[in-house]
Enzyme design. Structure first.
Site, PDB file in Angstrom:
ATOM      1  CD  GLU A  87      51.133  51.480  39.583  1.00 57.41           C
ATOM      2  OE1 GLU A  87      50.950  50.824  38.551  1.00 57.41           O
ATOM      3  OE2 GLU A  87      51.525  50.977  40.653  1.00 57.41           O
ATOM      4  CD  GLU A 140      48.424  49.728  43.606  1.00 57.90           C
ATOM      5  OE1 GLU A 140      49.115  48.852  43.043  1.00 57.90           O
ATOM      6  OE2 GLU A 140      47.662  50.483  42.994  1.00 57.90           O
TER       7      GLU A 140
HETATM    8  C1  GAL Z   1      49.881  48.143  40.139  1.00 56.18           C
HETATM    9  C2  GAL Z   1      48.493  48.556  39.730  1.00 56.18           C
HETATM   10  C3  GAL Z   1      47.422  47.650  40.230  1.00 56.18           C
HETATM   11  C4  GAL Z   1      47.789  46.178  40.334  1.00 56.18           C
HETATM   12  C5  GAL Z   1      49.183  45.998  40.887  1.00 56.18           C
HETATM   13  C6  GAL Z   1      49.717  44.573  40.850  1.00 56.18           C
HETATM   14  O1  GAL Z   1      50.810  48.534  39.166  1.00 56.18           O
HETATM   15  O2  GAL Z   1      48.204  49.849  40.181  1.00 56.18           O
HETATM   16  O3  GAL Z   1      46.289  47.878  39.444  1.00 56.18           O
HETATM   17  O4  GAL Z   1      47.558  45.539  39.157  1.00 56.18           O
HETATM   18  O5  GAL Z   1      50.104  46.787  40.203  1.00 56.18           O
HETATM   19  O6  GAL Z   1      50.234  44.281  39.597  1.00 56.18           O
END
Ligand code: GAL
Length: 445
Positions: free
Chosen positions: A162, A343
């Site tokens: 990210e 994710e």
């Molecule tokens: C993403 C990040 C993660 C986690 C997730 C939920 O932006 O890569 O580390 O925190 O969001 O907020």
């Protein structure tokens, strides 16, 4: 009465979960550790400290992942452990991550290794971190070291997690270290992170080449939001939503895919280390962002949210599954590069909401796949509850609950629901009906 269909996913589709070092391991010493000590930076004034003690309990966590059917696990290596001072490598920590990878492979779980997930070693942050024009080259030796360590194993590589979040949260909105509010600096950081992605990929490629090994799969991981005009009949809102979509979702990605430094990050010219840097795109999606010409978005202002949509605990993101479909279609239409969903998930203390969230988002993933989008796998954020950056321990993203007093792990119902999906490589109509019948869904699927 809603009707559902069985949804089958492609053969070989990979299922699992994702996590990062600083959020789970405990006892790190990096720029976040220092940031957490500053008053007011982390909710409830807590620090990550022991986190989930994953550093010592990774075997237990991977055994759980296995028992929950996971086929792939994404985790990050903590750069500050490997290179605690510039050019000095810690053999004990190198050995640790070798064992972590072996522990996954021993359970037949595919390791997906992220080289940078938000945190920096102190020696690096003391040299201006990603504002330093030399930062991509400062990152490179560590990437080479990790490639040398792990090239004999079956690894999927993620370079930077990210980059736009690092740039925007750290240098524009000031919520992450180093807490700046400077648009120009945020762009500089995004540019250097793009170059760093190229450097990382180049180092990995060189190590595999030198050793006569088949080239591995390499990808950056981008955070993607669905930008929507707050008023869909307002031309200014529509234009602004398109503008932020370009700026946040696409410019960096386009650079990685085309091997250039696009404007406004650079002058559009090629950057040699970015050639061959991106075999697939790791895509993280959580929510939509409403854009209105009536508020100053760059100053962190937002238009009112929809009171009818469910929200993520703490972060207040709206649950908006349909946005997933639109961004997936757009990424495929623009880049024609395979996508891995690195994710997706929700922080909530209401596990039935997590079940709905996962199902509703997978319905949209299936919809995109059925329209030809090449999606290779899906990872829930996260395997366990963990340290949610500025929100501390207040937002619960885990398929597995962690009791922070005892560190005991307890799978939630969503973990078993997800296991059923993995076992079937799909979602039965019955499962959808069980969890979604009473719920609001944007459409019948
Ligand atoms: C993403 C990040 C993660 C986690 C997730 C939920 O932006 O890569 O580390 O925190 O969001 O907020």
């Amino acid at each position: 009465m809603m009707t559902f269909k069985d949804l089958h996913f492609p053969n070989g589709f990979l299922w699992g979960s994702a996590a990062s070092a600083h959020q789970t391991e405990g006892h790190n010493n990096n720029d976040w550790t220092e940031w957490e000590r500053l008053p007011g930076k982390i909710r409830d004034g807590i620090t990550s400290e022991i986190a989930c003690d994953h550093y010592n309990r990774y075997e237990e966590d991977f055994a759980l992942a296995k028992s929950l059917g996971h086929q792939v696990h994404r985790f990050s290596v903590e750069w500050s452990r490997i290179e605690p001072s510039q050019g000095h490598w810690d053999p004990k920590e190198l050995e640790h991550y070798r064992k972590v990878v072996e522990a996954l492979l021993a359970r037949d779980i595919q390791p997906m290794v992220t080289l940078h997930h938000f945190t920096n070693p102190l020696w690096f942050s003391n040299q201006d971190a990603w504002l330093n024009p030399e930062s991509p080259e400062l990152f490179a030796p560590y990437c080479r070291k990790m490639a040398e360590l792990l090239c004999d194993y079956d690894i999927i590589w993620n370079t930077i997690n990210e980059p736009m979040v690092v740039a925007v949260a750290g240098y524009l909105f000031g919520e992450f270290p180093p807490g700046m509010h400077d648009y120009g600096k945020a762009l500089t950081v995004a540019k250097h992170l793009l170059m760093a992605h190229g450097q990382a990929a180049t180092q990995i490629r060189e190590v595999y080449e030198e050793r006569g090994l088949e080239q591995p799969q390499i990808a950056p991981v981008v955070s993607v939001s669905y930008f929507m005009p707050a008023d869909s009949s307002n031309e200014d809102d529509i234009e602004l939503a398109q503008y932020y979509n370009e700026l946040y979702n696409h410019i960096w990605t386009r650079g990685a895919v085309t091997g250039t430094l696009p404007e406004p990050l650079g002058d559009g010219s090629p950057y040699a280390p970015l050639q061959q840097s991106t075999d697939f795109i790791g895509l993280n999606y959580y929510s939509r962002i409403l854009v209105s010409s009536e508020v100053d978005f760059l100053a962190g202002e937002e238009p009112p949210k929809d009171p009818n949509l469910e929200r993520c605990e703490g972060l207040d993101w709206e649950v908006f599954p349909e946005g997933y479909y639109h961004v997936l279609k757009e990424f495929w239409e623009r880049y024609s590069v395979p996508i891995f969903l690195t994710e997706n998930g929700i922080g909530t203390s209401d596990d039935s909401l997590r079940c709905r969230y996962i199902l509703q988002h997978l319905q949209q993933v299936h919809r995109a796949i059925s329209e030809g989008v090449d999606i290779r796998g899906y990872l829930v954020w996260s395997l366990t509850d963990n340290f949610e950056w500025a929100h501390g321990y207040s937002s619960h993203f885990g398929l597995v609950e962690v009791d922070y007093q005892t560190l005991r792990r307890q799978p939630r119902e969503s973990a078993y629901m997800f296991r059923e999906i993995i076992e079937n490589n799909g979602i039965s109509a019955e499962l959808q009906s069980k969890y979604l019948q009473a719920a609001h869904t944007p459409q019948d699927c």
